[in-house]
Design an enzyme around this catalytic site. Structure first.
Site, PDB file in Angstrom:
ATOM      1  N   THR A 145       1.165  14.342  -2.914  1.00 21.84           N
ATOM      2  CA  THR A 145       1.988  13.138  -2.867  1.00 21.84           C
ATOM      3  C   THR A 145       1.152  11.887  -2.586  1.00 21.84           C
ATOM      4  O   THR A 145       0.407  11.840  -1.610  1.00 21.84           O
ATOM      5  CB  THR A 145       3.048  13.316  -1.762  1.00 21.84           C
ATOM      6  N   GLU A 146       1.301  10.901  -3.453  1.00 19.78           N
ATOM      7  CA  GLU A 146       0.621   9.597  -3.309  1.00 19.78           C
ATOM      8  C   GLU A 146      -0.897   9.749  -3.180  1.00 19.78           C
ATOM      9  O   GLU A 146      -1.563   8.964  -2.538  1.00 19.78           O
ATOM     10  CB  GLU A 146       1.181   8.814  -2.110  1.00 19.78           C
TER      11      GLU A 146
END
Lengths: 403, 428
Positions: A145-146
C-alpha cells in the site's frame, strides 16, 4: 537496452458515511454507498474507461512493443464488479492482450504489514485469488500500500515466493546512485527491488498541467528526449503512478491523453528502448547494488514516509483499536462483520484523519470526503464502536436479550 | 533612526475597570505598542496607581475642576451635532436609550450644560450614550492641546471624539473594531449606534477589525471600501495553567460569556439536551449573565435536565480560572463573534474547543472543532466525541497549542504599526 516500466495504481476505498453517535446501536450500515458509487462513476467516466481504451489502442498499434502493469486493489475490483462491470470488462480485455501484467497487493489496500502479519498475508492471498479469477494471472511481483517498504518487507515477500517488489526511489537512501537499475535489500537472497524514478514519474503525475512549471507545456517528444538521455547509464526507468493521473488528477483538457497517445511512439523511435512489464523488467536485468531501507518509506508527500497515515493521536488510536478487534472478529465466524471490519482497514480512512499542515490552516492539502480530519475520525470511531458492540453481543447473547 | 510615531488612542474599558474582552484587548495591545510608538491612551476612568510602563494613561475622571475650567476657557464648535445621524428605530442593546427624540436632547443637554468633572461608575450601565457624548466633549477639548500623528479609537463608544479630532486636525483616523452593532443585534440593528459606526468607518483612513470575519461585516453591512480594511487578530498574554482534578464524577462541558442572543446560549442548551440523552453522566455549566439567562433556566427546567445543567451567573476572573481548570470541553456557539478571546483562554488550559464558524477566533485556532451554530446535532456530536475519543481530544489540543504560539500581542502590535505605516506611505 533500457526499458520503460509503467505501473499504474488503481484504487477506490469504501468510504464511511457520516455515521453519528446517534446511529450507534440502531444503524449497522457504515458505508456511504451513494457516495462510493458516485465517485466510482465519475472516475470511471473521466479516467478508467477512456484510459483503458487508449491503452488498448496503444497496445494494438505498437504490436506487442507497448507493455504496462497494473495494481488494482481488491476493494476497487469489488466496486467495479458491483457498479461498473464495463470497467472490469475493459481491464479483462487489456489482460487478454498479453501485454499487461497484474501486480499483487493487499486486498483492502491496508496497512496490515505494520499491524498484523497474519492479516497481511491473508489479504495478499485474497487478492491473488481475485486476480486469478478475473485476469487468469499468477502475480509474480508485489507492491505494498502506497509503496510502503522496508528491508523486512522485502524478506517477507521473498519468502512468499515473489520475484520482485516495488518501492519508492528515495533520495536519502539512494545517495548519488540512480533509481534506473535493479537493487536488492541487504537481507534477501534474490528478490529484486524496482525503484520508482520519481522525477520522471512526477513530471507526468504531478507537474504535467502546472502552468508555473518551467517545462510546461510538456510534449510527448520532449519527454521522450528526457527518457532517451538515460541511455548508457541506466537499465530501467520505472514510471509508477496513480492511474487516476489520466483524466482525474490531470484533466482531459490538460492534454494528458494526447501526451500519452504519442509518447510511446516517440520513445520507441530510439532503437535501444523498449517497454517491459514489472516481472519482465525483473527478469531482464541483474541486481546492481543494495538498497537499504531500514525504516518504512512510502511514495507520499515530500517526506516519503508514513506520516500521512500514522502519527497523529487520532490516526494512532483509530488504527490500533480497529486491529485490536482482529481476534474477536475471526472468532465470531460472522461473514458480514468480517467484511465490514476488513473494509475499515483500508488506509484511506486514516489518510482522511491526517492533520499535517492542518494547524497552519492548509486545509486543502489532503483530499477527503469529509469536512475535516476530526469528522473523518469521529465517524470512523462511531462506526467502530457499533461494530464492537455487535461483536460483544455475539459473544454474550444474554446482553442482546437485555438490550 | 526613524521618528517614533505619536499615537493618540481612545479606549472605553480598561483594566482594572473591565467588563469583557474589549478591556483585555486594549490593554494587551497598548503594552505591546509601548516599545514601538509613543502611546497616549484616553479612557473614561483610571484608577490611581494603575500604570503601564511607557504608556501615558489619561483617565477623564482624573481631570479635576480647575483643569477643566482651564481647558474650557475657549470651547470649540463641535461638528458632530450637525452630522444628522440616522436615528432609526432599530433594535439593539442600547435601543431604548438610543431612541429618536432622546439623542438630540442628549447632545443638547451635554453641550449646553456645565462642564463638570467626568464621572462614571458602570461603563455600560445607565445612560451610556449620554456618557459617550460627555466623554467626547471633554476628551476633544483635552486632546486638541496635545501633539499626535495618528488617532486610534477602540469601538463605537470612542468614535465621537476620534471623528471630531480627525475633522479638526486632518490627522489619520484608525478605527479598531472589536465588535459591531451588527454582531450585538443582528440584521435589525440600524439604530443610532449603527449609524455612528457607519459614519466613523466612512471617515476613517483605516479600519482594523479583529478578524477577517469582522472585516467582512464592515464591508458588507456598513458598506466600507474593502481597501481600507486591514484585519489584525488579537493576541493573548502567555500564561501557564495547571489542570485540576474535578471534585465530582463525570465530564464537565462549559460555556462562558454574556448570556445574550449574540453568544448563542440556546444552542448550548439544545446540544446539552442531546448529549444528556446518551451521556447522562455529563455536567454542563453556563457561566455569565444577560437578558437570555432566565429563558435559558426555564428551558433547561422544562427539558428536565436542571440537575445536570448549572448556571453560575457572572464569574470573576479567579472563579473563571477555577472553572477552566476542571473543564473537559469548552463551547463557544456565538452567532456572531468578532474575535472570541475566551476561546483562546480555554486553549491555554489545554481544553478542547468547539467554536462557531462565525467567529474571528476560528481564523487563528485552525485546529478547533468548528460548527455552524444552527447544526445542533453536529454540535452535540462534537461534544461527545471530544469527551469520549482521546485521540480527538489530543489532536485538537495539540493543534491549538501550535496556533497559540503566534497569537501574541507583539504580533498584533507589529501589524498595527504596519497599518499606520500604510497611511503614511500613501500620504507621501
Amino acid at each position: 537496452m533500457p526499458s520503460i516500466c509503467f505501473y499504474f495504481q488503481v484504487h477506490q476505498p469504501y468510504r464511511l458515511k457520516e455515521y453519528t453517535f446517534f446511529d450507534i446501536g440502531s444503524n449497522h450500515s457504515y458505508l456511504d454507498d451513494e457516495k462510493n458509487r458516485e465517485v466510482l462513476n465519475k472516475v470511471s467516466d473521466k479516467c478508467y474507461i477512456p484510459t483503458n481504451k487508449l491503452m488498448l489502442e496503444l497496445i494494438e498499434k505498437h504490436q506487442g512493443k507497448f507493455k504496462i502493469s497494473y495494481s488494482i486493489s481488491g476493494v476497487a475490483l469489488e466496486q467495479f464488479a458491483e457498479w461498473r462491470p464495463d470497467v472490469l470488462q475493459s481491464f479483462i480485455e487489456l489482460a487478454n492482450t498479453g501485454c499487461v501484467e497484474f501486480i499483487s497487493e493487499t486486498y483492502y489496500h491496508s496497512l496490515a504489514f505494520i499491524f498484523s502479519r497474519e492479516e497481511f498475508k491473508r489479504q495478499i492471498e485474497q487478492h491473488r485469488q481475485l486476480i486469478k479469477k478475473y485476469f487468469k494471472q499468477e502475480p509474480k511481483v508485489f507492491r505494498n500500500t502506497e509503496l510502503q517498504y522496508n528491508n523486512e518487507l522485502a524478506k517477507v515477500i521473498e519468502d512468499m515466493g515473489y520475484d520482485a517488489i516495488i518501492c519508492e526511489g528515495v533520495d536519502r537512501l539512494l545517495g548519488d546512485r540512480s533509481p534506473n537499475h535493479l537493487y536488492k535489500a541487504p537481507n534477501v537472497t534474490k528478490i529484486k527491488s524496482l525503484l520508482k524514478n520519481y522525477r520522471l514519474s512526477d513530471d507526468i503525475a504531478f507537474r504535467f498541467s502546472d502552468r508555473n512549471w518551467s517545462e510546461w507545456p510538456l510534449t510527448a517528444e520532449r519527454y521522450a528526449e528526457w527518457v532517451h538521455s538515460v541511455a548508457g547509464h541506466g537499465e530501467t526507468i520505472n514510471l509508477f503512478m496513480d492511474y487516476e493521473t489520466f483524466g482525474e488528477h490531470q484533466w482531459a483538457q490538460s492534454g494528458i491523453f494526447e501526451f500519452m497517445r504519442y509518447m510511446p511512439g516517440y520513445v520507441l523511435k530510439h532503437p535501444d528502448f523498449d517497454f517491459k512489464t514489472v516481472s519482465e523488467t525483473a527478469a531482464a536485468y541483474p541486481v546492481r547494488d543494495v538498497y537499504d531501507a531500514h525504516h518504512l518509506i512510502s511514495w507520499a508527500d515530500t517526506e516519503r514516509d508514513l506520516s500521512a497515515w500514522l502519527g497523529n493521536p487520532m490516526q494512532d488510536e483509530a488504527i490500533a483499536k480497529i486491529y485490536e478487534l482482529e481476534q474477536e472478529i475471526y472468532d465470531s465466524n460472522d461473514k458480514e462483520l468480517l467484511d465490514t471490519w476488513k473494509k475499515m482497514l483500508t488506509s484511506d480512512h486514516f489518510y482522511y484523519m491526517c492533520t499535517k499542515y492542518w494547524a497552519d490552516g492548509d486545509v486543502h492539502k489532503y483530499f477527503s470526503p469529509y469536512d475535516s480530519p476530526y469528522d473523518a475520525y469521529i465517524y470512523f470511531m462511531n462506526a467502530m464502536s457499533d461494530l464492537g458492540n455487535r461483536l460483544r453481543k455475539k459473544h454474550h447473547p444474554k446482553l442482546k436479550k437485555k438490550a | 533612526m526613524k521618528k517614533r510615531i505619536k499615537v493618540l488612542m481612545f479606549g472605553w474599558e480598561f483594566p482594572p475597570v473591565i467588563s469583557g474582552g474589549l478591556g483585555v484587548a486594549t490593554l494587551g495591545l497598548c503594552k505591546a505598542m509601548a516599545p514601538l510608538a509613543d502611546v497616549k491612551m484616553i479612557i473614561p476612568k483610571n484608577v490611581p496607581d494603575f500604570n503601564i510602563p511607557n504608556i501615558e494613561l489619561v483617565g477623564l475622571n482624573s481631570i479635576g475642576k480647575n483643569e477643566l475650567e482651564e481647558l474650557f476657557k475657549k470651547e470649540i464648535h463641535y461638528s458632530f451635532p450637525e452630522m444628522r445621524m440616522h436615528k432609526g428605530a432599530g433594535f439593539g442593546p442600547y435601543t431604548r436609550i438610543a431612541e429618536n427624540e432622546f439623542i438630540d436632547k442628549k447632545f443638547y443637554d451635554v453641550f449646553h450644560g456645565e462642564v463638570t468633572p467626568f464621572e462614571i461608575d458602570d461603563l455600560y450601565g445607565g445612560d451610556v450614550i449620554k456618557k459617550v457624548i460627555e466623554f467626547a466633549r471633554i476628551s476633544v477639548q483635552y486632546c486638541l492641546r496635545t501633539k499626535f500623528d495618528v488617532i486610534h479609537a477602540h469601538d463605537w463608544m470612542t468614535f465621537l471624539p476620534a471623528m471630531e479630532l480627525k475633522i479638526r486636525t486632518g490627522k489619520p483616523l484608525v478605527l479598531h473594531v472589536h465588535s459591531t452593532e451588527y454582531d450585538r443585534a443582528g440584521e435589525h440593528s440600524k439604530n443610532w449606534v449603527w449609524d455612528l459606526e457607519k459614519r466613523a468607518m466612512e471617515l476613517a483612513d483605516r479600519i482594523i477589525p479583529v478578524s477577517h470575519y469582522t472585516g467582512e461585516i464592515c464591508a458588507k453591512h456598513y458598506g466600507v471600501d474593502p481597501s481600507k480594511i486591514m484585519p489584525v487578530h488579537n493576541g493573548i498574554e502567555a500564561v501557564k495553567h495547571t489542570v485540576k482534578n474535578k471534585p465530582f464524577e463525570g465530564n464537565l462541558v462549559i460555556f462562558f460569556g454574556r448570556v445574550t442572543m449574540q453568544k448563542g446560549p440556546e444552542y448550548f442548551v439544545e446540544a446539552a439536551r442531546k448529549v444528556l440523552s446518551i451521556h447522562p453522566n455529563t455536567k454542563f455549566v453556563l457561566a455569565g449573565s444577560g437578558d437570555l439567562l432566565r429563558p435559558m433556566i426555564e428551558r433547561t427546567a422544562s427539558y428536565g435536565i436542571g440537575d445536570k445543567f448549572f448556571f453560575t451567573g457572572f464569574l470573576n476572573k479567579k472563579m473563571l480560572n477555577e472553572l477552566l481548570a476542571i473543564a473537559d470541553v469548552y463551547c463557544m456557539p456565538s452567532v456572531s463573534e468578532p474575535f472570541g478571546l475566551s476561546a483562546v483562554e480555554a486553549v491555554q488550559y489545554g481544553i478542547p474547543t468547539i467554536i462557531s464558524k462565525t467567529s474571528g477566533v476560528a481564523e487563528v485556532l485552525n485546529g478547533s472543532l468548528k460548527i455552524d451554530v444552527w447544526d445542533v446535532d453536529k454540535f452535540a456530536e462534537y461534544i461527545m466525541a471530544a469527551l469520549d475519543y482521546k485521540g480527538l481530544k489530543k489532536s485538537v489540543v495539540d493543534a491549538n497549542a501550535h496556533s497559540l504560539e503566534s497569537i501574541t500581542w507583539e504580533n498584533c502590535a507589529q501589524k498595527v504599526m504596519h497599518v499606520y505605516q500604510s497611511i503614511f506611505d500613501e500620504q507621501e
